[in-house]
Enzyme design. Sequence first.
Site, PDB file in Angstrom:
ATOM      1  N   LYS A  26      50.191  11.274  26.739  1.00 15.79           N
ATOM      2  CA  LYS A  26      49.761  12.287  25.777  1.00 15.79           C
ATOM      3  C   LYS A  26      48.776  11.720  24.749  1.00 15.79           C
ATOM      4  O   LYS A  26      48.016  12.462  24.142  1.00 15.79           O
ATOM      5  CB  LYS A  26      50.968  12.923  25.107  1.00 15.79           C
ATOM      6  CG  LYS A  26      51.752  13.778  26.100  1.00 15.79           C
ATOM      7  CD  LYS A  26      52.789  14.662  25.463  1.00 15.79           C
ATOM      8  CE  LYS A  26      53.376  15.647  26.460  1.00 15.79           C
ATOM      9  NZ  LYS A  26      54.242  15.007  27.460  1.00 15.79           N
TER      10      LYS A  26
HETATM   11  C1  LIG Z   1      54.549  15.499  28.720  1.00 16.01           C
HETATM   12  C2  LIG Z   1      54.943  14.534  29.782  1.00 16.01           C
HETATM   13  C3  LIG Z   1      54.895  14.881  31.158  1.00 16.01           C
HETATM   14  C4  LIG Z   1      54.520  16.271  31.638  1.00 16.01           C
HETATM   15  O1  LIG Z   1      53.171  16.564  31.446  1.00 16.01           O
HETATM   16  P1  LIG Z   1      52.651  18.094  31.504  1.00 16.01           P
HETATM   17  O2  LIG Z   1      51.227  18.043  31.106  1.00 16.01           O
HETATM   18  O3  LIG Z   1      53.504  18.840  30.485  1.00 16.01           O
HETATM   19  O4  LIG Z   1      52.884  18.591  32.877  1.00 16.01           O
HETATM   20  C5  LIG Z   1      55.218  13.905  32.093  1.00 16.01           C
HETATM   21  N1  LIG Z   1      55.600  12.663  31.709  1.00 16.01           N
HETATM   22  C6  LIG Z   1      55.662  12.303  30.408  1.00 16.01           C
HETATM   23  C7  LIG Z   1      56.104  10.923  30.070  1.00 16.01           C
HETATM   24  C8  LIG Z   1      55.330  13.213  29.404  1.00 16.01           C
HETATM   25  O5  LIG Z   1      55.399  12.838  28.103  1.00 16.01           O
END
Ligand SMILES: *Cc1c(COP(=O)(O)O)cnc(C)c1O
Length: 460
Positions: A112
Amino acid sequence: MKYVSTRGDAPSLSFEDAVIAGLASDGGLYVPSEIPQFSAEKIAGFSSLSYEELMFEVISPFVDGDIPDADLKGIIKESYAEFRHADIAPLTKIGRGEYILELFHGPTMAFKDFALQFLGRVFDYILKKRNKNVTVVGATSGDTGSAAIEGCRHSEHVNIFIMHPYKRVSDVQRKQMTTVLADNVHNIALKGNFDDCQHIVKELFADQSFLNGGRLVAVNSINWCRIMAQVVYYFYCAIRLGAPDKKVAFSVPTGNFGDIFAGYIAMKMGLPIDKLIVATNENDILHRFFANNDYSKSELLHTLSPSMDIQVSSNFERLLYYIYDEDAAKIAELMIGFHEKGISIDADKYQKTREIFDSYAVDDEQIVKTIAQVFEKSGEVIDPHTATGVCAARNCDKNQNVAMVILSTAHPAKFPDAIVKAGVKEPELPDYIADLMSREEKYDVVDNDIEKIKEFIVSN
Ligand SMILES: *Cc1c(COP(=O)(O)O)cnc(C)c1O
């Protein structure tokens, strides 16, 4: 470039206005009015670029001059300056034709950071230009909160309030949020669960009168700016594996469908992608759709991969929009019917999704087994989210001539429980964060009561 709502009944906006707006006023999501196209020659020409240079090339058609080139380059450079790996997104081989793309070298050790380091700085840039301030409010079950706080902590124009369920996030996750002591950062530990947090955030957005003319802004993955920033690493990685001459397949640990949707956009822009694999945990709404054309809510389960514990995947609406050839009226109709009866789409449209996507749902036992298997074969320690991606890749049909890249979305030290369960030595926090557990914390515990939350926001 204009941005239009997937439901067709909201004003179209410039890039900057779409970033600030987040959700469209008709309940839809903003999408660009056209998807820029790159020819094979153009993609081949990207092969010598650094991550930051490539990002500028990939996103500038979307920004379309709203932010002047020199400023955009500056924002990009700053956004990735704190990443701890020279390659920003390094590739590691874990098996024959099988790679993980490490997206966890940013400040909060999850993918993120790729979008939120950038989004925080874009907010600041736009608000400074307009001489405005905003209040960012978000709910988090873990990763989004810390990444959003890290992205906004230096902003002079953003006051950020992040709500997490009291005593229900991991110690590492809480500390990553609450040890940021900047004056514009406010952590609220809500006496309730994650759904209660989300519910309060929704209510706050629905009635903003308590702010006396102030304005709330969202940082969740419905923001187009986040999707756009994530398109870049698909290009970066595929080019290193031989694109545009060679195709690549991706397996993506999926919750809100933001990350994998960015892969779909990369494909629409001209990147030769063989297959996109949607890896879910036991919260399998997306797997049920791709396997049986059944997109309907079920009970929320708590799994070993908590950042993918969701009931509904917001960005799925954007995929439907493109599958239905940008027919916004049809999307409005489908989305309105969703809460009552779920979504099942026309057979020819469903077929279209199956030509691009495959899916697999992974339970906790498989997560633990996969972590152990990968460690035994390659010596790499992967986190439980990444493990869903590896397990899904190994259980879906594969084209043997195409490299398979699994997106590694978090650093293993962030989710030690699953790794210890797999019999693998508990991973250590990286050096730069090794003292995290002893850092001073700042947060307020607040009752699960919307009036108390409003008071807290106003008084801060
Ligand atoms: C947010 C997240 C996901 C999922 O990603 P999306 O874009 O919501 O599909 C997967 N793995 C981790 C570690 C995350 O923080």
